[in-house]
Design a protein around this motif. Structure first.
Motif, PDB file in Angstrom:
ATOM      1  N   UNK A  94      15.535   7.042   3.393  1.00 54.67           N
ATOM      2  CA  UNK A  94      14.628   6.223   4.187  1.00 54.67           C
ATOM      3  C   UNK A  94      14.619   4.844   3.561  1.00 54.67           C
ATOM      4  N   UNK A  95      15.230   3.905   4.253  1.00 53.31           N
ATOM      5  CA  UNK A  95      15.273   2.539   3.717  1.00 53.31           C
ATOM      6  C   UNK A  95      14.217   1.716   4.429  1.00 53.31           C
ATOM      7  N   UNK A  96      13.216   1.292   3.699  1.00 50.39           N
ATOM      8  CA  UNK A  96      12.114   0.560   4.321  1.00 50.39           C
ATOM      9  C   UNK A  96      10.963   1.502   4.545  1.00 50.39           C
ATOM     10  N   UNK A  97      10.096   1.579   3.568  1.00 57.89           N
ATOM     11  CA  UNK A  97       8.952   2.476   3.730  1.00 57.89           C
ATOM     12  C   UNK A  97       7.768   1.693   4.292  1.00 57.89           C
ATOM     13  N   UNK A  98       6.783   2.428   4.712  1.00 47.35           N
ATOM     14  CA  UNK A  98       5.583   1.817   5.279  1.00 47.35           C
ATOM     15  C   UNK A  98       4.483   1.805   4.219  1.00 47.35           C
ATOM     16  N   UNK A  99       3.715   0.741   4.214  1.00 40.06           N
ATOM     17  CA  UNK A  99       2.616   0.632   3.249  1.00 40.06           C
ATOM     18  C   UNK A  99       1.301   0.448   3.984  1.00 40.06           C
ATOM     19  N   UNK A 100       0.224   0.839   3.307  1.00 39.30           N
ATOM     20  CA  UNK A 100      -1.123   0.622   3.868  1.00 39.30           C
ATOM     21  C   UNK A 100      -1.378  -0.858   4.114  1.00 39.30           C
ATOM     22  N   UNK A 101      -0.907  -1.678   3.178  1.00 44.43           N
ATOM     23  CA  UNK A 101      -1.252  -3.110   3.281  1.00 44.43           C
ATOM     24  C   UNK A 101      -0.621  -3.784   4.489  1.00 44.43           C
ATOM     25  N   UNK A 102       0.348  -3.123   5.113  1.00 43.24           N
ATOM     26  CA  UNK A 102       0.933  -3.692   6.326  1.00 43.24           C
ATOM     27  C   UNK A 102       0.068  -3.392   7.552  1.00 43.24           C
ATOM     28  N   UNK A 103      -0.940  -2.568   7.342  1.00 43.61           N
ATOM     29  CA  UNK A 103      -1.827  -2.227   8.458  1.00 43.61           C
ATOM     30  C   UNK A 103      -1.531  -0.863   9.051  1.00 43.61           C
ATOM     31  N   UNK A 104      -0.529  -0.168   8.531  1.00 43.68           N
ATOM     32  CA  UNK A 104      -0.251   1.186   9.020  1.00 43.68           C
ATOM     33  C   UNK A 104      -1.301   2.151   8.473  1.00 43.68           C
ATOM     34  N   UNK A 105      -1.633   3.143   9.264  1.00 44.16           N
ATOM     35  CA  UNK A 105      -2.525   4.150   8.703  1.00 44.16           C
ATOM     36  C   UNK A 105      -1.697   5.169   7.908  1.00 44.16           C
ATOM     37  N   UNK A 106      -2.395   6.008   7.165  1.00 42.24           N
ATOM     38  CA  UNK A 106      -1.668   6.886   6.233  1.00 42.24           C
ATOM     39  C   UNK A 106      -0.826   7.932   6.950  1.00 42.24           C
ATOM     40  N   UNK A 107      -1.203   8.218   8.178  1.00 43.65           N
ATOM     41  CA  UNK A 107      -0.390   9.154   8.964  1.00 43.65           C
ATOM     42  C   UNK A 107       0.962   8.508   9.301  1.00 43.65           C
ATOM     43  N   UNK A 108       0.910   7.220   9.643  1.00 42.90           N
ATOM     44  CA  UNK A 108       2.157   6.492   9.937  1.00 42.90           C
ATOM     45  C   UNK A 108       2.995   6.333   8.670  1.00 42.90           C
ATOM     46  N   UNK A 109       2.311   6.024   7.565  1.00 40.79           N
ATOM     47  CA  UNK A 109       3.009   5.819   6.293  1.00 40.79           C
ATOM     48  C   UNK A 109       3.839   7.056   5.922  1.00 40.79           C
ATOM     49  N   UNK A 110       3.312   8.223   6.278  1.00 36.68           N
ATOM     50  CA  UNK A 110       3.940   9.468   5.830  1.00 36.68           C
ATOM     51  C   UNK A 110       4.815  10.137   6.896  1.00 36.68           C
ATOM     52  N   UNK A 111       4.895   9.495   8.063  1.00 31.80           N
ATOM     53  CA  UNK A 111       5.707  10.067   9.154  1.00 31.80           C
ATOM     54  C   UNK A 111       7.135  10.430   8.742  1.00 31.80           C
ATOM     55  N   UNK A 112       7.835   9.518   8.057  1.00 32.48           N
ATOM     56  CA  UNK A 112       9.235   9.833   7.717  1.00 32.48           C
ATOM     57  C   UNK A 112       9.368  11.097   6.872  1.00 32.48           C
ATOM     58  N   UNK A 113       8.392  11.343   6.011  1.00 33.67           N
ATOM     59  CA  UNK A 113       8.475  12.546   5.176  1.00 33.67           C
ATOM     60  C   UNK A 113       8.268  13.790   6.048  1.00 33.67           C
ATOM     61  N   UNK A 114       7.349  13.692   7.002  1.00 35.59           N
ATOM     62  CA  UNK A 114       7.177  14.797   7.956  1.00 35.59           C
ATOM     63  C   UNK A 114       8.495  15.062   8.692  1.00 35.59           C
ATOM     64  N   UNK A 115       9.141  13.969   9.111  1.00 36.52           N
ATOM     65  CA  UNK A 115      10.400  14.115   9.847  1.00 36.52           C
ATOM     66  C   UNK A 115      11.468  14.776   8.986  1.00 36.52           C
ATOM     67  N   UNK A 116      11.519  14.372   7.727  1.00 36.01           N
ATOM     68  CA  UNK A 116      12.507  14.971   6.822  1.00 36.01           C
ATOM     69  C   UNK A 116      12.325  16.480   6.798  1.00 36.01           C
ATOM     70  N   UNK A 117      11.077  16.905   6.671  1.00 30.15           N
ATOM     71  CA  UNK A 117      10.806  18.348   6.604  1.00 30.15           C
ATOM     72  C   UNK A 117      11.234  19.030   7.913  1.00 30.15           C
ATOM     73  N   UNK A 118      10.915  18.383   9.040  1.00 26.05           N
ATOM     74  CA  UNK A 118      11.291  18.990  10.322  1.00 26.05           C
ATOM     75  C   UNK A 118      12.806  19.057  10.496  1.00 26.05           C
ATOM     76  N   UNK A 119      13.495  18.188   9.789  1.00 24.10           N
ATOM     77  CA  UNK A 119      14.968  18.237   9.835  1.00 24.10           C
ATOM     78  C   UNK A 119      15.524  19.331   8.923  1.00 24.10           C
ATOM     79  N   UNK A 120      14.664  19.950   8.154  1.00 22.49           N
ATOM     80  CA  UNK A 120      15.106  21.043   7.284  1.00 22.49           C
ATOM     81  C   UNK A 120      15.263  20.660   5.823  1.00 22.49           C
ATOM     82  N   UNK A 121      14.771  19.460   5.467  1.00 17.85           N
ATOM     83  CA  UNK A 121      14.879  19.002   4.067  1.00 17.85           C
ATOM     84  C   UNK A 121      13.651  19.478   3.298  1.00 17.85           C
ATOM     85  N   UNK A 122      13.858  20.075   2.122  1.00 16.78           N
ATOM     86  CA  UNK A 122      12.676  20.474   1.348  1.00 16.78           C
ATOM     87  C   UNK A 122      12.693  19.944  -0.088  1.00 16.78           C
ATOM     88  N   UNK A 123      13.524  18.933  -0.305  1.00 13.72           N
ATOM     89  CA  UNK A 123      13.532  18.292  -1.625  1.00 13.72           C
ATOM     90  C   UNK A 123      13.430  16.788  -1.423  1.00 13.72           C
TER      91      UNK A 123
END
Ligand code: HPA
Length: 289
Positions: A94-123
């Protein structure tokens, strides 16, 4: 009463749409690859470029090309998922993460990690740039994170719990895998890379801390301070992913002679230390695979 039933129905469907939306995004991403990546990697400030040199890229998907996906805005981030192989190991970066200070909420900040898991990644391997609070730390040191303190406003797990991801009250007794962080530490030593272990504290930013705040963060037990990582780790642990996290110490929070710090300095130091980090992560990937 009828109103309440209707409200519960609407709420349930909203939450379901959220999960389904994630599934759609994961499906969209999954189309790009034939092989499920073994590791998810989150590249922190200034740390993406070392991957450009070493990663054999199979596919790149810009965030803006995923319908409805929140966009990255921080100057130093280029905002895309990169599927590839690093020393032969299939990874999703994931190149380019989301930060709270950009105005994203924490659910948005963590979306890519959720996606990784749904893709079958567990590390998951997370990197960041951090300020060194521990007086023994030096500029450019790597710090293997052994634990964290969360001072961010809110928590990515607040709200109705999605049991398909994990439990309501996830355990945090060992967010960072102890075997992994010890191995990372020993590997760095063998490679003669200056390395530390320590506790990372997450703050919201975007302003840097005052001297009084640095003093406070030291007193509460932190070795390094930054504006990321912890939400991603909380969500990863919620989904029972194994986590390794490494900070690059990009500035020293020296209470006696605190200097003005610019983003350019942080990026320059992170870039310089990037090759050490790449060396370490590259050899770890092959060992942990
Ligand atoms: N605080 C201080 N120094 C830093 C930070 C921070 O959040 N991130 C990188 N260097």
């Amino acid at each position: 009463m009828l109103y309440l039933i209707f409200y519960a129905f609407v709420l349930a469907s909203v939450i379901d749409i959220e999960y389904n939306r994630l599934l759609q995004w994961a499906e969209h991403l999954g189309k790009a690859v034939k092989q499920v990546p073994k590791f998810g990697l989150v590249a922190g400030t200034g740390l993406g470029s070392f991957m450009d040199q070493q990663l054999e890229v199979d596919a790149e998907i810009k965030y803006e090309d995923i319908p409805g996906f929140p966009l990255a805005t921080a100057e130093s981030h280029s905002g895309r998922f990169v599927f590839g192989r690093w020393r032969g190991v299939p990874v999703l970066v994931m190149k380019g993460r989301f930060h709270c200070y950009e105005g994203y909420n924490l659910e948005q900040v963590t979306l890519p990690v959720r996606l990784m898991k749904l893709l079958g990644i567990d590390k998951l391997i997370v990197t960041n740039a951090a300020g060194g609070l521990n007086p023994n730390f030096q500029l450019g040191d790597l710090m293997i994170i052994t634990d964290h303190i969360d001072l961010l406003p809110g928590n990515p797990l607040i709200g109705r719990n999605e049991t398909r991801f994990g439990p309501r009250f996830p355990d945090m007794s060992q967010p960072y895998n102890i075997l992994w962080y010890n191995l990372a530490f020993e590997t760095a030593q063998q490679l003669k890379i200056p390395v530390r272990k320590g506790v990372y504290v997450a703050v919201s930013g975007p302003n840097l801390e005052t001297r009084a705040e640095y003093r406070f963060l030291r007193i509460i037990g932190a070795d390094a301070v930054g504006m990321s990582t912890v939400p991603e780790v909380i969500v990863a642990r919620h989904m029972n992913m194994k986590v390794l996290a490494v900070s690059v110490i990009t500035d020293i929070c020296d209470l006696d002679s605190l200097e003005v710090l610019t983003l350019e300095q942080v990026i320059a130091t992170a870039d310089k230390a990037g090759s050490k980090l790449a060396m370490l992560l590259g050899s770890l990937l092959t060992e942990l695979n």
